[in-house]
Design an enzyme around this catalytic site. Sequence first.
Site, PDB file in Angstrom:
ATOM      1  N   HIS A  14     -46.425 -29.054  64.588  1.00  0.00           N
ATOM      2  CA  HIS A  14     -45.593 -29.789  63.542  1.00  0.00           C
ATOM      3  C   HIS A  14     -44.159 -29.863  64.150  1.00  0.00           C
ATOM      4  O   HIS A  14     -43.439 -28.711  64.116  1.00  0.00           O
ATOM      5  CB  HIS A  14     -45.714 -29.028  62.160  1.00  0.00           C
ATOM      6  CG  HIS A  14     -47.140 -29.083  61.419  1.00  0.00           C
ATOM      7  ND1 HIS A  14     -47.515 -30.309  60.781  1.00  0.00           N
ATOM      8  CD2 HIS A  14     -47.898 -28.098  61.431  1.00  0.00           C
ATOM      9  CE1 HIS A  14     -48.656 -29.835  60.492  1.00  0.00           C
ATOM     10  NE2 HIS A  14     -49.166 -28.666  60.711  1.00  0.00           N
ATOM     11  N   HIS A 134     -58.460 -30.709  58.990  1.00  0.00           N
ATOM     12  CA  HIS A 134     -57.949 -29.381  58.133  1.00  0.00           C
ATOM     13  C   HIS A 134     -59.129 -29.516  57.250  1.00  0.00           C
ATOM     14  O   HIS A 134     -59.284 -29.978  56.288  1.00  0.00           O
ATOM     15  CB  HIS A 134     -56.646 -29.909  57.248  1.00  0.00           C
ATOM     16  CG  HIS A 134     -56.065 -28.885  56.698  1.00  0.00           C
ATOM     17  ND1 HIS A 134     -54.975 -28.276  56.721  1.00  0.00           N
ATOM     18  CD2 HIS A 134     -56.693 -28.187  55.426  1.00  0.00           C
ATOM     19  CE1 HIS A 134     -54.797 -27.035  55.852  1.00  0.00           C
ATOM     20  NE2 HIS A 134     -55.620 -27.184  55.085  1.00  0.00           N
TER      21      HIS A 134
HETATM   22  O1  DOR Z   1     -49.366 -24.071  56.467  1.00  0.00           O
HETATM   23  C1  DOR Z   1     -49.366 -25.060  56.621  1.00  0.00           C
HETATM   24  N1  DOR Z   1     -48.445 -25.780  56.764  1.00  0.00           N
HETATM   25  N2  DOR Z   1     -50.606 -25.813  56.756  1.00  0.00           N
HETATM   26  C2  DOR Z   1     -50.779 -26.899  56.992  1.00  0.00           C
HETATM   27  O2  DOR Z   1     -51.830 -27.518  56.825  1.00  0.00           O
HETATM   28  C3  DOR Z   1     -49.850 -27.916  57.040  1.00  0.00           C
HETATM   29  C4  DOR Z   1     -48.450 -27.102  57.391  1.00  0.00           C
HETATM   30  C5  DOR Z   1     -47.160 -28.168  57.140  1.00  0.00           C
HETATM   31  O3  DOR Z   1     -47.173 -29.294  57.476  1.00  0.00           O
HETATM   32  O4  DOR Z   1     -46.231 -27.364  56.621  1.00  0.00           O
HETATM   33 ZN    ZN Z   2     -51.011 -27.682  60.687  1.00  0.00          ZN
END
Ligand code: DOR
Ligand code: ZN
Length: 338
Positions: A14, A134
């Site tokens: 991310h 996911h």
């Molecule tokens: O912990 C997480 N953060 N899991 C996810 O699936 C998305 C991610 C986020 O975009 O912050």
């Molecule tokens: Zn993720």
Amino acid sequence: MSITLDSPLDMHLHLRDENMLSTVAPLSAKTFSGAIIMPNLVPPISTKDELLAYKSRILEATKGHTFKPYMTLFFKPTYTKEFLESVRDELTAIKLYPAGITTNSEGGVAGFDVEELRPTLTAMSELDIPLCVHGETNGFVMDREAEFVSIYEMLATNFPKLKIIMEHITTKESVEALDKFENLYATITLHHLLITLDDVAGGMLQPHLFCKPIAKRPQDREALRRVAFKAHPKVMFGSDSAPHPQHAKESCGCAAGVFTAPIAIQVLTELFTQYSTIENLQAFLSGNAQNIYSNIEIPKKTIVLEKEAFLVPNKYGDVVPIYAGETIKYSIIERKEI
Ligand code: DOR
Ligand code: ZN
């Protein structure tokens, strides 16, 4: 003794946007050759124009580094084959989120009606576009991933030519599913190799270790370690490094995500060395992903590490990393980019 790694890849990352993008993207671009970039922005990346614009913002933020952003779209069952053909050359995968299951996933899939998904998933199979998933239901939090295995099985049997990547797996049930279906693969994060639910909530609550899917039981971590440490050919590293500003983590209503990108390679080296499997790290961190995502271009980059203490900063910009303020055992002493 130094350890050399070639072209490390992060197959689940991310990077966000704007100031956060400028802070975190160079930290990955410095050490990784490329990364699969998650599309869960607000609004999510779901058109070709959005994808191209986001890609150029990432390239701008990572200028000066040899780094390839492998772009993804946010899955919608309305994507047609014509649309997918038009974006194919710019696209590495499509990410499917169950509706509302995690950060910025409100527009995801509800119900998993196979006939509703069929046209898009058939087109993806024909165009050889992998589906990253996911995998969590909205059941009891510790059971969500195990409950989702039946949906993986439904997808894998209905679309046998579709490459399905079970993202950030956390359970032994997901590990078992890997060997049952030829077209199922998985990413594994660093934090799920390190921690269990005890580390998150067994003592004082640790917001910087809170993520989705939540870390599970010791036996689940053991199952993940077993396949990661031997670099099972169907698993690859995907950090799921998910930065949030400090105030969003240390607050009432903590955002989900662990920020690991800047120290992921160093800690993986420590972990694989500790378990005497360092010879398998290259495959886990690059080789397997190259085989699974067979059509990606990989920039050449070499990272050299040594057993030399590294004090993890308290913050990178406004983001608190895993092991903030602690000393880890390995340091990157050299980077060669071409
Ligand atoms: O912990 C997480 N953060 N899991 C996810 O699936 C998305 C991610 C986020 O975009 O912050
Ligand atoms: Zn993720």
